[in-house]
Design an enzyme around this catalytic site. Structure first.
Site, short mmCIF file in Angstrom:
data_model
loop_
_atom_site.label_atom_id
_atom_site.label_comp_id
_atom_site.label_asym_id
_atom_site.label_seq_id
_atom_site.Cartn_x
_atom_site.Cartn_y
_atom_site.Cartn_z
N LYS A 1 22.79 7.16 28.49
CA LYS A 1 21.39 6.49 28.94
C LYS A 1 21.62 5.34 27.63
O LYS A 1 21.83 5.45 26.57
CB LYS A 1 20.33 7.62 28.67
CG LYS A 1 19.05 6.97 29.01
CD LYS A 1 17.97 8.17 28.90
CE LYS A 1 16.67 7.84 29.12
NZ LYS A 1 15.68 8.84 29.32
N SER B 1 12.32 9.03 33.10
CA SER B 1 12.87 7.77 32.92
C SER B 1 14.39 7.80 32.94
O SER B 1 15.05 6.55 32.89
CB SER B 1 12.66 7.77 31.32
OG SER B 1 13.06 8.55 30.45
N SER C 1 11.77 13.58 31.78
CA SER C 1 12.57 12.51 32.31
C SER C 1 13.99 12.69 32.66
O SER C 1 14.75 12.00 32.96
CB SER C 1 12.62 11.44 30.87
OG SER C 1 11.38 10.61 31.03
#
Lengths: 505, 95, 492
Positions: free
Chosen positions: C78, C158, C182
């Site tokens: 990420k 997210s 998330s």
């Protein structure tokens, strides 16, 4: 820490200024109310929340870790020693140590504040109320309350003179540990404020928690000044930021108090603001950049857990504290019979008091105090030497005093010997011997000198029989003829006998 | 509690985010929408409740007072939009 | 082997150990898949050269019978994780061009254990979002589509890049972060497994901060075993993060398959919210039955402050983010928009650098912390947070794990909720309380919606009891036997 100060300023303080500390205005006398926030850099190797060096004077941005530069994802880890230093300082200020304290973020934007917030302690500081006893020149003592002491990060430095349109930012200082020491508004004159900073610095140096070096910025003061008519409620205060010498603190207060009085006497009012002291003009001026209302949005720093201390650890620090100035002063007075004044002068620096004690050990303490605080400190001052740079050791000064005590030299000759010691670092005995300065105690030699003076002044001998105090004239003549080396006691004895006076006359 | 445009301007200033006049109304509306919704916390009786200060119940670890970071001048300035001679360079700051 | 990218992390690991495949082959296959999957927009940075270099080094070790637990396994990272000398932007314009000179602790742990980095995965800007639509680099497209529709759906957020990449076979597993859901919500939206560990289990050092008291790193994987393996490498105490906890990392994989007979499962009654689709409710009931069938006992529990979790979160998280994001000021890294003085530079830089959602949260956070409002909002929220944590503590005095749905709906269409922040926030209704209390949670795919979209069940565990959580998750996985996969329409 503006808001904290106003909280306790609202509470009426008991202390009133002495009449001689009041300022005369057009409309009567005014009282000055002073509170100080001192920022003292913690003596430590590494910064408060990072492993960067705190050393002064390094090249720009060479002592900056990723944490200090507030790179994304960086986290603070607290330096245990800085915490201990704060506890040590709190104990030295006879203050309450809070076993649980909390780090908060103080949010504001400034280029030398890389995180966009300063990690500080707002609601729960590590140290609570304490006190500092000031020793005033006239022998009075004044007790100033300490409101709190907390740990926080220092900011970096912006240089404005490198470029016409740009500022240059150096983060070497960013994150260095500071102790903010907040006094109660207990001071009533510039003298007291100066004495406060002086005493605080002495205590910090005794403790080894701050080097107190104001030129390098290790100790800075924010001074809160307000004025009022005696007995009336507190006036609006102004905060003079970052005053970095004890002399400037006095000047800034005197200027600021008169400025406020002038405004009030002309019917105006004081607006609460932050001001800067300009050493060149001796004036204070409003800080433009701080005009905008501050809203620091304090909240507990979620990157740090509450700081919890064990009572045992605090006790261990307490047990390891050195003797502090007030205790040392009391001991010097009781142990050596010193005057409070001499004791105060001696404890101003631990090294000076140590020097004195080394000299006084096993000797006449009063004589030792006179020599240390008089000729010795006088010489240091004159030559601009610190106590560490002294060319005369405590052992040598002790030996000099021994020479006086055992009658080898007179006090007057001793001053001459001391000057020579200070210049050359030689031992006093050697100087006395080499320069033939020992007192003449030989009865025959002195008697001959006396006989010569008596023989040359028969009229004076006659007069002395009527006015015995004229004997002093003979003593002077005899000392003159022996270049001051004749032992005065022996001179007095023989002279009295020869003139037919009682020797204790 | 309701946020007006003046308040939006003030908090945008505190947050150092430029906001155009024509954005104020919409922003105020959005913030009020969220604020009205969080108002419901008022229903909760929190008397005698300590605020949560950390999500982990452990004692804070501390570091030793040891310098372990060497000169990182190049590393800490290499991403800077403007730097010179190892300094960060910013528009003039007036005190 | 033809379907290299169909292997699980555990399968690939075993094949590498047995020398049936090489890391170079495996990594090459993934890089090829990634290239073909550009329409999904899962990756924002591809580090192909670095990947091949790392793969070669792993092959050399594997050839000698050496290597760590993740040796040669290609992963996606990420973009919130700082990776040394590799562009790291948190998918924000304000971090334009930022290449950290340091590596986050969690990714460093992965490289220590031999993993290979394929690239950086898209996410909502600064992890603020539930649909991956707030990224400066554009939305990620969910590899799943509704039956008979080619409407583009969100992959959740997210960690939308992470969930989409794992679901579409663009990495073996991915790192993600979870502040309010998330990891778990995107996993539920993509038929993957997402594990949010206990707060303090993984170091936060080097991960771009959103809300420090809530952020936690964790993995998204194809199955429970893969997330267990990932967590084993990611977790651990870090001296650089004071909030990381100093306790041994257990062998998470070892507990999988252990019996859950006698395990006590709680069903929080407050999670049965109004307007929840029937099929989510049915899925939940099926989950209860599966656990019962595996020998667990099930009982209803109460978490009375559940309805206050979201409003609490939307005070605490923005407050922390408003402060955490103050460092993005155009001075030391990232974007700078020149101004006539320092304040003007700050204001222009931050206005241009932050997207609408980030700006909204920064303003919201600034407001709730500002003078006169702190007590009413922030302090109040932190007190309610204590009550929410207390609810869980009481529930866990009766039961070992809690079972809930992960999200109140399946994946929705891109653009569907962008105009209404509140309806977007409601996506996290089941996941947010877990973050507020610092507990571990996992989302396991458990079935399909009537539209053919994956749905997830969430298990919530006691602090630092990821083992029980994984054991129960594995039991659900076995019972659900979720085999569905998205069609690779993006390759067409």
């Amino acid at each position: 820490m503006t808001t904290m100060v106003s909280d306790f300023e609202r509470t009426m303080r008991k202390r009133e200024a002495r009449p001689e500390d009041l300022i005369k205005g057009q409309t009567g006398d005014w009282e000055i109310i002073l509170g100080l926030e001192v920022h003292a850099q913690v003596t430590s190797n590494a910064k408060l929340f990072s492993a960067s060096s705190t050393k002064f004077g390094a090249e720009q941005n060479t002592q900056v870790s990723f944490v200090d530069a507030a790179m994304p994802g960086m986290l603070p880890v607290i330096n245990r020693y800085c915490v201990e230093q704060a506890v040590r300082t709190g104990l030295g200020l006879k203050a309450q140590i809070n076993l649980r304290s909390v780090f908060d973020r103080k949010n504001y934007f400034y280029p030398d504040l890389p995180q966009g917030y300063q990690i500080s302690q707002y609601k729960h500081p590590i140290v609570g109320e304490g006190e500092v006893v000031l020793d005033m020149k006239d022998g009075r003592t004044v007790t100033v309350g300490i409101e709190r002491l907390h740990l926080e990060q220092d900011a970096g430095k912006s240089l404005h003179d490198q470029h016409p349109a740009m500022s240059f930012v150096d983060l070497n200082r960013s994150g260095v540990a500071l102790m903010e020491i907040v006094s109660k508004p207990d001071m009533r004159s510039a003298d007291e404020a100066r004495a406060y900073v002086t005493k605080l610095r002495t205590i910090l140096r005794y403790l080894g928690t701050c080097d107190g070096n104001m030129e390098e910025g290790s100790l800075r003061a924010d001074v809160n000044v307000s004025v009022r008519k005696p007995g009336t409620p507190l006036g609006t205060r102004c905060e003079i930021k970052n005053v970095n010498s004890i002399r400037f603190i006095g000047q800034a207060i005197e200027y600021e108090a008169r400025r406020q009085i002038e405004i009030l006497e002309e019917g105006g009012s004081i607006s609460q603001e932050t001001r800067l002291f300009d050493p060149k003009t001796g004036e204070t001026r409003s800080m433009r950049s701080k005009e905008e209302a501050h809203d620091y949005r304090y909240f507990p720093d979620p990157d740090l857990l509450p700081l919890e201390l064990l009572q045992d650890d605090v006790d261990a620090i307490k047990a390891s504290l050195p003797e502090l100035p007030d205790e040392k002063k009391a001991r010097l007075i009781s142990e050596y019979g010193l005057s409070p004044y001499d004791a105060t002068v001696l404890v101003g620096e631990a090294a000076r008091a140590d020097f004195f004690e080394a000299v006084a050990k096993g000797r006449d303490a009063k004589l030792a105090a006179n020599w240390v605080t008089g000729d010795f400190f006088g010489a240091l001052n004159r030559e601009g030497h610190s106590i560490e740079e002294t060319p005369v050791t405590a052992k040598q000064l002790g030996e000099l005093i021994d020479l006086i005590s055992d009658g080898t030299i007179s006090g007057r000759i001793a001053k001459q010997v001391f000057d020579s010691m200070y210049k050359t670092g030689r031992d006093p005995a050697k100087i006395v011997k080499d320069e033939g300065l020992q007192q003449v105690t030989d009865f025959g030699e002195i008697e001959a000198a006396i006989d010569a003076v008596i023989a040359a002044n028969p009229d004076k001998v006659e007069q002395t029989k009527v006015k015995p105090q004229l004997a002093a004239w003979f003593v002077g003549q005899i000392m003159k003829s022996t270049s001051g080396k004749a032992n005065p006691r022996v001179v007095n004895e023989i002279l009295a006998r020869k003139l037919g006076l009682s020797s204790d006359g | 509690m309701s946020v007006d445009q003046k308040t939006v301007r003030h908090i945008a200033r505190l947050a150092r985010i430029a906001v155009r006049d024509d954005e104020l109304e919409a922003l105020a509306k959005e913030l009020n929408g969220i604020l009205d919704w969080v108002e419901q916390l008022g229903e909760v009786d929190t008397s005698g409740v300590e605020p949560m200060t950390s999500a982990v119940a452990v004692a804070m670890k501390m570091r030793d007072d040891v310098v372990a970071v060497q000169n990182l001048q190049a590393e800490v300035t290499r991403n800077a939009p403007n730097s010179e001679d190892g300094f960060y360079v910013v528009p003039k700051v007036v005190e | 082997m033809s379907d290299l990218t169909k292997l699980t992390l555990a399968g690939a690991r075993d094949a590498l150990k047995k020398k049936e495949i090489t890391s170079t082959e495996l990594t090459g296959a993934y890089l090829k898949e990634m290239e073909a999957a550009a329409p999904l927009n899962a990756y924002v940075t591809v580090t192909a050269d670095k990947a091949m270099e790392m793969a070669k080094a792993s092959d050399a070790k594997l050839a000698k019978g050496e290597g760590g637990p993740l040796e040669g396994l290609p992963l996606g990272i990420k973009d919130l994780y700082c990776t040394k000398d590799v562009l790291t932007t948190a998918c924000s314009h304000i971090l334009d061009g930022f290449k950290p000179a340091y590596e986050s602790t969690v990714t460093a742990n992965l490289w220590r254990d031999g993993a290979v980095m394929l690239g950086k995965l898209n996410n909502d800007e600064f992890a603020m979002g539930s649909s991956n639509e707030t990224s400066h680099y554009g939305s990620v497209v969910n590899p799943w589509r509704r039956k008979g529709s080619d409407a583009k759906l969100v992959p959740g957020g997210s960690s939308g890049g992470s969930s989409a990449a794992v679901a579409a076979g663009l990495c073996l597993a991915a790192t993600a972060t979870d502040t309010g859901g998330s990891i778990r919500q995107p996993a539920a939206f993509t038929g993957t497994v997402g594990l949010k560990p206990t707060y303090g289990r993984c170091s936060r050092w080097g991960i771009v901060a959103f809300a420090s008291s809530l952020d936690q790193a964790g993995p998204i994987g194809r199955d429970v075993r893969d997330t267990a393996i990932m967590l084993g490498s990611m977790a651990g105490h870090d001296e650089k993060d004071t909030t990381s906890v100093d306790r041994a990392v257990p062998d998470y994989e070892a507990v999988l398959g252990q019996s859950i007979k006698g395990l006590s499962v709680g069903i929080p009654k407050e999670y049965r919210v109004d307007g929840m689709p029937g099929e989510i409710d049915e899925l939940w009931t099926r989950g209860i039955e599966w656990l019962k069938a595996a020998g667990a006992t099930v009982k209803e529990v109460s978490l009375p402050h559940t309805k206050y979790a979201l409003p609490t979160y939307y005070i605490v998280a923005p407050a922390e983010c408003s402060s955490n994001l103050a460092r993005y000021d155009g001075v030391r890294y990232g974007l700078r928009v020149d101004g006539h003085d320092i304040t003007d530079m700050y204001e222009k830089t931050r206005a241009a650098g932050f997207g609408a959602e980030v700006r909204r949260r920064v303003l919201m956070g600034t407001y709730v912390l500002s003078a006169g409002y702190y007590d009413a909002y922030y302090l109040k929220a932190q007190k309610v947070r204590s009550l929410i944590a207390r609810d869980f503590a009481e529930a866990f005095s009766e039961v070992d794990v809690l079972l809930t749905p992960t999200a109140p709906s399946a994946a929705f269409a891109i653009g569907e909720k962008t105009d209404d922040p509140l309806s977007m926030y409601l996506n996290d209704v089941f996941t947010v309380p877990v973050n507020l209390a610092g507990l571990p949670g996992i989302s396991v795919p458990a079935g399909l919606s009537s539209d053919g979209l994956p749905l997830g069940l969430q298990l919530i565990g006691r602090t630092f009891d990821e083992e029980t959580l994984l054991k129960a998750a594995y039991a659900i996985e076995q019972a659900a036997d979720f085999k569905a996969a998205p069609e690779a329409w993006w390759k067409a």
